[in-house]
Enzyme design. Structure first.
Site, mmCIF file in Angstrom:
data_model
loop_
_atom_site.group_PDB
_atom_site.id
_atom_site.type_symbol
_atom_site.label_atom_id
_atom_site.label_comp_id
_atom_site.label_asym_id
_atom_site.label_seq_id
_atom_site.Cartn_x
_atom_site.Cartn_y
_atom_site.Cartn_z
ATOM 1 N N ASP A 55 66.403 -41.913 -20.824
ATOM 2 C CA ASP A 55 66.193 -42.048 -19.384
ATOM 3 C C ASP A 55 66.645 -43.411 -18.872
ATOM 4 O OD1 ASP A 55 64.897 -39.501 -19.129
ATOM 5 O OD2 ASP A 55 63.130 -40.394 -20.056
ATOM 6 N N THR A 97 64.532 -32.362 -15.755
ATOM 7 C CA THR A 97 64.463 -31.778 -17.093
ATOM 8 C C THR A 97 65.789 -31.142 -17.479
ATOM 9 O OG1 THR A 97 63.306 -30.173 -18.499
ATOM 10 C CG2 THR A 97 63.539 -29.602 -16.177
ATOM 11 N N THR A 100 59.867 -33.703 -20.522
ATOM 12 C CA THR A 100 59.467 -33.674 -21.925
ATOM 13 C C THR A 100 58.959 -35.028 -22.396
ATOM 14 O OG1 THR A 100 61.130 -31.972 -22.310
ATOM 15 C CG2 THR A 100 60.196 -33.047 -24.247
ATOM 16 N N LYS A 133 71.098 -37.808 -15.078
ATOM 17 C CA LYS A 133 69.805 -38.167 -14.495
ATOM 18 C C LYS A 133 69.925 -39.255 -13.435
ATOM 19 C CE LYS A 133 66.848 -36.686 -18.322
ATOM 20 N NZ LYS A 133 65.827 -37.071 -19.309
ATOM 21 N N ASP A 146 60.399 -37.588 -15.789
ATOM 22 C CA ASP A 146 61.042 -36.818 -16.845
ATOM 23 C C ASP A 146 60.004 -35.815 -17.348
ATOM 24 O OD1 ASP A 146 62.987 -36.209 -18.950
ATOM 25 O OD2 ASP A 146 61.538 -37.173 -20.275
#
Length: 696
Positions: A579, A528, A380, A556, A378
């Site tokens: 996530d 992202t 950020t 995701k 991931d």
């Protein structure tokens, strides 16, 4: 776990310290804790030394031994056979008791194993020798019995010390919490209370040099906390009011007062211990393989022992010789080494990882990590710091870059906006000092303005320039836009003086982490929700193999499936919150930067630090751990494949015979080699980045 003689060996962590802190502080660590195992080690040591002392007269009275050496027995008198029987009986029943008891336990559980082999071997030797003493034709081998038991006790003593030492790092974690805390009353006075009596909302005084008793928020005081035993962070962390303090960390130079937030099983340390305990209990494919092999080896040893006895009797050898061969086969085939091959490595690797802030929740997933083909990060908060930082300063007039940053920091120091914080942080990193700003005004949605050193300073958006008809031309502007960076303009007295490019700051460790993973043959990718331009810029900076931009949180997991469809074993690395679906979908879910919130159910591995290099560290440890498991399994099985036929007497025509005592030496040596090899896993320290030095 490996159970010998009904004893659970100390390769699991002690139970987490919950509300029973006071009891633990007095040394109680549960029925299977460190003290029980320490007692067992002491018991084996005591039985060994007493049996060894009794072995000396047994050797002196064993005429068969001296005849074999071609010497006269040093001690001979009427009735010496009965004295020899008496000493040997004590050694058999006292020294051999752990093995006889273990035999009984294995029979009750219907799981014959190594204790069955040892008990059958020493019982056959003892009762046959006893029968010879009381009239059966033949030659007893009391001295072989005594030395066999001595060596078995010594081997178990050394083995259990090694196993106990393997969990030393985890037991050190248990001892981190103090037994008492200084509770601050409403009147400001303090009282010492057991840590188990501390409740959420209490205020606790922590003096310089003391350990923090439980998790809490600092409400007064400034200090530095040493969290190295908890997170692997080698440098003390400066903390003041509002900062979180982890139970078990060591206070530095200042006294602080905490407001307790978590106690018992909710604390970071307790969750770490629980996570480690579950990891060590979770079965791995290697452990299942070793267990199945040990069961088969036990059956082969028992069958081989009786077959050896039968074959030698059929060939016309005397019963004493055939019995000695059978006993040696059963002794040398004891699958101690095989039983410890995997559990010891598991204990060492789990201890190593926990002490460096790398928390394994699922052993099987950790074992799979060695075969990873791709790691998907991931962006950020994982590869980046999740905050704005100044990446570019482009002067547009007479002022240079430093002067422009100094004026911008003077203005933005009055603002709470994330972009303002990024500019001020950059000025601090460059060790700049700036003057005081006055007449600060917020330009809603456009920027801010103030007077600095008598000049009107503004930091504004491109939209403000368009509204004011201010034209700015510079070739760098298009490049900043193409990279997806946020642009802010510095105006001095109405004229454009500089353009600032801001972006989410890439962690300094990210590039090293990606380089290390690629060197290990692993593809590195990024997920992202940011724009294609931003993702491409970060990807180029870090030399990623691939990236997915403008991905919504719910998409995701779908992207992880896409990567898996390429035939790759995939790890997902994220913050464990949005996530979570991707972490579950991946072959190995890694939650990074969990801080004190370690209870992340979606992840297989939790990395306490925000350092992405720890991903390479955990993969390196997985490969080293698997390598040690394979080495131990090869040694344990290979040793038995060679030693059992030798013990049965296949080399007897060439004059090579192993006595039961020599067989016991070889068996014990094999076990000790496996134990030492497992502990060598920790000798070189953590692979890759998990060394405390260099942590951010």
């Amino acid at each position: 776990m490996d159970e010998h003689a009904g004893h659970t060996y100390a390769i699991e962590s002690p139970p987490p310290r919950g509300d029973e802190h006071a009891a633990h502080a007095k040394g109680a660590q549960g029925n299977h804790g460190g003290h029980d195992h320490a007692h067992m080690v002491a018991d084996f040591r005591r039985r060994f030394w007493i049996s060894l002392a009794l072995t000396i007269p047994i050797l002196a009275l064993s005429s068969g031994l001296w005849e074999m050496l071609g010497l006269a027995a040093p001690v001979a008198f009427r009735g010496d056979a009965y004295v020899l029987f008496g000493f040997s009986s004590i050694v058999f029943f006292y020294g051999g008791w752990p093995f006889l008891k273990g035999f009984g336990d294995e029979l009750r559980q219907r799981q014959p194993g190594m204790m069955t082999l040892i008990a059958v071997a020493i019982s056959a030797a003892y009762f046959y020798s006893s029968a010879v003493t009381f009239g059966l034709p033949g030659m007893g081998f009391y001295w072989e019995l005594a030395t066999l038991i001595d060596i078995m006790l010594l081997g178990h003593w050394i083995e259990m010390k090694s196993v106990l030492g393997a969990s030393g790092a985890l037991e050190a974690l248990v001892r981190l919490l103090p037994s008492e805390a200084h509770r601050v009353g409403p009147d400001g006075n303090t009282e010492d209370i057991p840590v188990g009596d501390v409740a959420p909302g209490d205020r606790i005084l922590v003096k310089p040099g003391e350990r923090v008793p439980t998790d809490g928020i600092i409400v007064s005081g400034q200090t530095s906390l040493d969290e190295s035993m908890l997170t692997g962070e080698s440098k003390p962390v400066e903390k003041g009011e509002g900062a979180e303090a982890i139970g078990g960390s060591v206070n530095g130079e200042g006294a602080i007062t905490l407001e307790v937030k978590k106690t018992g099983g909710q604390t970071y340390l307790s969750q770490v211990m629980e996570m480690v305990r579950k990891a060590q209990e979770s079965r791995s494919r290697s452990q299942d393989l070793a267990n199945r092999a040990a069961v088969w080896l036990t059956a082969i040893a028992l069958g081989g022992g009786f077959a050896t006895l039968f074959v030698w009797l059929t060939l016309g050898r005397d019963f004493a010789f055939a019995m000695e061969r059978a006993v040696t086969v059963m002794v040398i085939a004891c699958p101690h080494a095989l039983g410890l091959a995997v559990p010891l490595v598991v204990a060492v690797s789990t201890s190593m990882s926990a002490s460096h802030g790398l928390l394994i929740r699922d052993r099987a997933a950790f074992e799979r990590a060695r075969n990873l083909g791709a790691v998907v990060f991931d962006k950020t908060g994982t590869l980046t710091e999740g905050r704005f930082g100044v990446s570019d300063i482009v002067p547009l007039g007479e002022l240079d870059e430093t002067a422009c940053l100094r004026l911008a920091a003077a203005l933005e120091s009055q603002s709470e906006h994330p972009i303002a914080a990024g500019i001020v942080r950059t000025a601090k990193e460059r060790q700049l000092e700036w003057p005081q700003a006055s007449d600060f005004k917020n330009l809603t949605g456009r920027g801010a303005q103030a007077v600095v050193e008598g000049r009107e300073i503004k930091m504004v958006s491109p939209g403000y320039l368009r509204e004011q008809g201010i034209q700015v031309q510079h070739p760098k502007l298009e490049a900043l836009a193409a990279e997806g960076k946020t642009t802010i303009f510095l105006l001095v007295d109405g004229r454009a003086a500089a353009v600032f490019g801001l972006a989410d700051v890439v962690r300094p460790e990210s590039k090293a982490a990606i380089a290390r993973l690629k060197a290990m043959g692993i593809q590195c990718m990024m997920l992202t929700g940011d724009s294609q331009a931003v993702a491409q810029t970060v990807s180029r900076q870090l030399d990623l193999d691939d990236f997915f931009a403008e991905v919504l949180p719910e998409q995701k997991a779908e992207k992880i499936r896409e990567v898996k469809a390429r035939g790759l074993t995939v790890a997902m690395v994220g913050d464990g919150v949005n996530d979570a679906p991707a972490l579950v979908e991946s072959d190995l879910g890694v939650a990074i930067g969990a801080g004190t919130d370690v209870a992340i159910e979606a992840a297989d591995i939790v990395l306490v630090s925000n350092n992405p290099e720890d991903v390479a560290a955990i993969l390196g440890l997985s490969r080293k751990t698997y390598g040690k498991m394979v080495q131990n399994l090869i040694w344990a099985t290979g040793y038995n494949a060679f030693a059992i036929p030798l013990a049965a007497g296949v080399a007897a025509p060439w004059g090579l015979l192993l006595t039961p005592a020599v067989g016991a030496v070889l068996m014990s040596a094999s076990t000790v080699i496996v134990a030492i090899n497992a502990k060598l896993l920790g000798r070189g320290g953590m692979p890759a980045a998990a060394h405390a030095e260099g942590r951010s």
